[in-house]
Structure formats: structure tokens, C-alpha cells
Design a protein around this motif. Structure first.
Motif, short mmCIF file in Angstrom:
data_model
loop_
_atom_site.label_atom_id
_atom_site.label_comp_id
_atom_site.label_asym_id
_atom_site.label_seq_id
_atom_site.Cartn_x
_atom_site.Cartn_y
_atom_site.Cartn_z
N LEU A 159 0.84 -1.40 -0.13
CA LEU A 159 0.01 0.01 -0.07
C LEU A 159 0.96 1.11 0.02
O LEU A 159 0.37 2.02 -0.75
N MET A 160 1.89 1.13 0.66
CA MET A 160 2.74 2.25 0.84
C MET A 160 3.47 2.62 -0.47
O MET A 160 3.52 3.80 -0.93
N LEU A 161 3.80 1.40 -1.27
CA LEU A 161 4.53 1.61 -2.55
C LEU A 161 3.50 2.20 -3.67
O LEU A 161 3.81 3.16 -4.30
N ALA A 162 2.40 1.87 -3.38
CA ALA A 162 1.09 2.40 -4.24
C ALA A 162 0.95 3.59 -4.22
O ALA A 162 0.80 4.58 -4.85
N ARG A 163 0.80 4.15 -2.92
CA ARG A 163 0.45 5.46 -2.35
C ARG A 163 1.69 6.46 -2.57
O ARG A 163 1.27 7.55 -3.17
N SER A 164 2.79 5.92 -3.05
CA SER A 164 3.85 6.79 -3.40
C SER A 164 3.85 7.07 -4.72
O SER A 164 4.93 7.72 -5.06
N GLY A 165 3.40 6.46 -5.59
CA GLY A 165 3.45 6.70 -7.12
C GLY A 165 3.61 5.43 -7.78
O GLY A 165 3.18 5.47 -8.96
N ASP A 166 4.21 4.40 -7.03
CA ASP A 166 4.45 3.26 -7.93
C ASP A 166 3.18 2.35 -7.77
O ASP A 166 3.44 1.05 -6.87
N LYS A 167 2.19 2.54 -8.39
CA LYS A 167 0.77 1.66 -8.27
C LYS A 167 1.16 0.17 -8.58
O LYS A 167 0.88 -0.62 -7.94
N GLN A 168 1.59 0.00 -9.66
CA GLN A 168 2.02 -1.18 -10.41
C GLN A 168 2.78 -2.02 -9.65
O GLN A 168 2.45 -3.31 -9.01
#
Length: 368
Positions: free
Chosen positions: A327-336
Motif C-alpha cells: 500500500l505504501m508503494l502504491a500511495r507513493s506513486g508506484d501503483k504497479q
């Protein structure tokens, strides 16, 4: 509890007067609603129709299914029989209930032992198995409710039963949480009253579902008692998650700090029970909350602290922590990348260990 009582509870959770609720609906939907009409709803003089149910759903932040379900409330027994998902048929439930009535049923001490076992088993068993077994227990304990302490047992069983339905399912989970709260009130035990409401608040807040209802239960728990307890801790952390999801970062951070202070007084040493909040579980709460707030430093610190103490027998919670990273990765801009990371963590857990909460968490990552 009738639809009117639910509307009142949800309105009060928002801190609104009847006039303010009418104004919010008018502003959003261009209606001519007034305070008196809201009062008539709350006094059950008239039930809102389909249009106003949709209006209430939108402004009070509660799934439409919850309101519709309250208008069409079924009986206790038919709720159990209709929602059990494993092969427990209505005739078996009815037979068990009459047998309990004729023979007296388990003692309070026996019921407390059953609750302790269910609290432990919930941490590792799948929702379907817990749901099947608890549905039968509910029909049995229903026959013994002359004893106030057994209302407390019933309330805690209902709370566990509610947890086997996702909050996003609307009426099923929320109706059972509300029945649990009403049952706890019958017990006269404030500790049970706070715990049941707090457990509902953290379940719904963590799942990111029925946020208006999560706030309602949290506010009720805090109004009953401000004495540090696991129930109060759950209530505060559930309300913090609801605030974070809404984007109210200031409130979420304040509540997280409040939760930490309550934990310092009320945290439990028991490690493997749904009725416990040890240090590792508190850090699971904080891990997801910080991920939702975009506070990577706090999230990672909480994840590392949780892993150090998380029992090896509870792999599902290790999966929660990994999915928080996704979730942190997706929220930081790296959704994929975040979606792939969370999906890999979920797929690594044996399917029979999956929970409804994990599936909701995966959906949250997908939508980030």
C-alpha cells in the motif's frame, strides 16, 4: 434497533443536530427537508423511503445496504440461519436451541472457556469455519439469556460472528455489531459494552468500510467510559483509521497518539487471542494507519517492531504487514509495483489462511 435509532446514532457520531442533518441533505440533493421530518424518522413515526435512504447513505457515510437492512430487519434466528455459509441447516440450529433450553445449556464458566478458545482460534482459522461454529453457539446461548452475564457472552459471540462478514458487505456485518452492542447493554457490564463497540470500530476502520458506523461505535464506546481498556484502545484506533481514510490527517495523528497512551496502560500480555492487543498487534494497527497517512518512517518502524514479536503461528498477520508495504508503494506513486508486491504477499499465504480483511486490503491497494 429500529431505523430511527440508527439514524440518530449516526447523526450524533457526526456531531450534528437534526437541523444540521436536514441542511446537509438539502445542500447535497436539493431537497426541502426540515428538522421536524428528521425528528419523525428518529422517533420511528415514519420510515425514510428509498430516495431518502440514498441521501442518508451519502451524507452519513454508511452503506445503503445497512439502512435498507434496518428497514427490513429479520428475526434473530432467521439471521443466523440465512447467513451461515457452511452446511449448518436451520433444522439443526432449531434442534440445538430447544435442546439447550430443555437441558439448561452450558454454565457461564463453560461459556467463558468457549469464548477464550474462539478468541484464539479466530487468529488462525478461516472465516467460514468460525462462522459455521459460532452460528450454532448463538442459537444455544439465546436460550439462556435470563442470566445477565450470558448477555455479555452473547454480545462477544455476536462480535466474533460479525467479523466473519466484510464490513463492505453492509447490512450483515453492521447489523450483527449493532445486535452485539444492544446485547452488551443488557448485561450491565460497562467493560463488555465498551469492548464490543471498540472491536466493531477497529474492525470497520481497519477494513476501511462503513466509516460512519465505525465512528458511531467508537464515539459510543468513549462515551461509556474513558478508563483505559482494550475496548477503548480499539475504539480510538478504529476512529483514527476512519479519519485517515477520509484524509483528516490531523485528527488521525492525534488519535494515534491517544491510542499509544491508552496502550501503555491497557495493552495485554496475551499474544494469540482476538480479545487481546499485545505490542505486536498494536504495531499492526499503527503500520496500516501510518501507511494510509503517508508516514513511511512510522509505518516501517511499526512493521519492524511487529515482526520482532509476531508469533510464527500467525502467518496471516505477517501477510498484513507485507501488504501494508504494498500500500505504501502504491500511495507513493508506484501503483504497479505496490499492487504486485501486495498480491505476491497474499498469494504466498495458503488460501485456507486468507481472511475477508486481507481481501479488502488487497482491494484498497488496487484502488490506490
Amino acid at each position: 434497533m429500529a431505523i430511527g435509532a440508527l439514524i440518530k446514532d449516526l447523526r450524533e457520531a457526526q456531531g450534528w443536530s437534526q437541523g444540521r442533518l436536514a441542511d446537509e441533505i438539502n445542500a447535497a440533493f436539493g431537497t426541502g427537508l426540515n428538522r421536524e421530518y428528521v425528528s419523525r424518522w428518529e422517533r420511528s413515526k415514519v420510515a425514510p423511503g428509498n430516495f431518502y435512504l440514498r441521501c442518508l447513505s451519502a451524507v452519513l457515510d454508511v452503506p445503503l445496504a445497512v439502512l435498507e437492512g434496518e428497514v427490513k430487519r429479520r428475526t434473530f434466528l432467521s439471521d443466523v440461519a440465512a447467513t451461515a455459509i457452511a452446511p449448518v441447516v436451520a433444522s439443526d440450529l432449531i434442534s440445538a436451541g430447544f435442546a439447550a433450553r430443555l437441558r439448561g445449556g452450558p454454565s457461564v464458566e463453560d461459556w467463558e472457556g468457549k469464548l477464550a478458545n474462539y478468541g484464539t482460534e479466530y487468529m488462525s482459522l478461516g472465516a467460514a469455519d468460525i462462522q459455521r461454529r459460532v452460528s450454532g453457539e448463538l442459537v444455544v446461548v439465546q436460550q439462556q439469556l435470563e442470566e445477565p452475564r450470558l448477555w455479555s457472552v452473547a454480545a462477544r459471540l455476536m462480535t466474533l460472528y460479525a467479523k466473519t462478514f466484510p464490513g463492505s458487505d453492509g447490512a450483515k456485518a453492521v447489523n450483527w455489531y449493532r445486535l452485539a452492542a444492544e446485547s452488551a447493554d443488557q448485561s450491565g457490564d460497562d467493560q463488555a459494552r465498551v469492548w464490543v463497540r471498540g472491536r466493531a470500530a477497529i474492525a470497520l476502520g481497519y477494513e476501511g468500510a462503513s466509516l460512519g458506523v465505525a465512528d458511531m461505535f467508537a464515539d459510543q464506546a468513549m462515551a461509556i467510559s474513558d478508563k483505559p481498556s482494550l475496548g477503548l484502545l480499539n475504539a480510538v484506533m478504529g476512529k483514527a483509521h476512519a479519519a485517515a481514510i477520509r484524509g483528516d490527517l490531523k485528527t488521525a495523528c492525534r488519535l494515534m497518539d491517544d491510542g499509544r497512551r491508552i496502550f501503555d496502560s491497557a495493552g495485554s500480555h496475551e499474544q494469540n487471542s482476538d480479545y487481546a492487543v499485545p505490542w505486536w498487534r498494536m504495531n499492526v494497527f499503527i503500520s496500516l494507519l501510518a501507511a494510509r497517512l503517508g508516514d513511511e518512517t512510522t509505518a516501517v518502524t511499526a512493521q519492524e517492531a511487529a515482526r520482532r514479536e509476531l508469533p510464527d503461528s500467525l502467518p496471516r498477520f505477517a501477510t498484513h504487514l507485507e501488504m501494508h508495504r504494498g500500500l505504501m508503494l502504491a500511495r507513493s506513486g508506484d501503483k504497479q509495483g505496490g499492487t504486485a508486491y501486495a498480491r505476491a504477499a497474499l498469494d504466498a499465504l495458503p488460501p485456507e489462511k486468507h481472511s475477508l480483511t486481507l481481501r479488502l486490503l488487497m482491494a484498497e491497494v488496487d484502488q490506490s
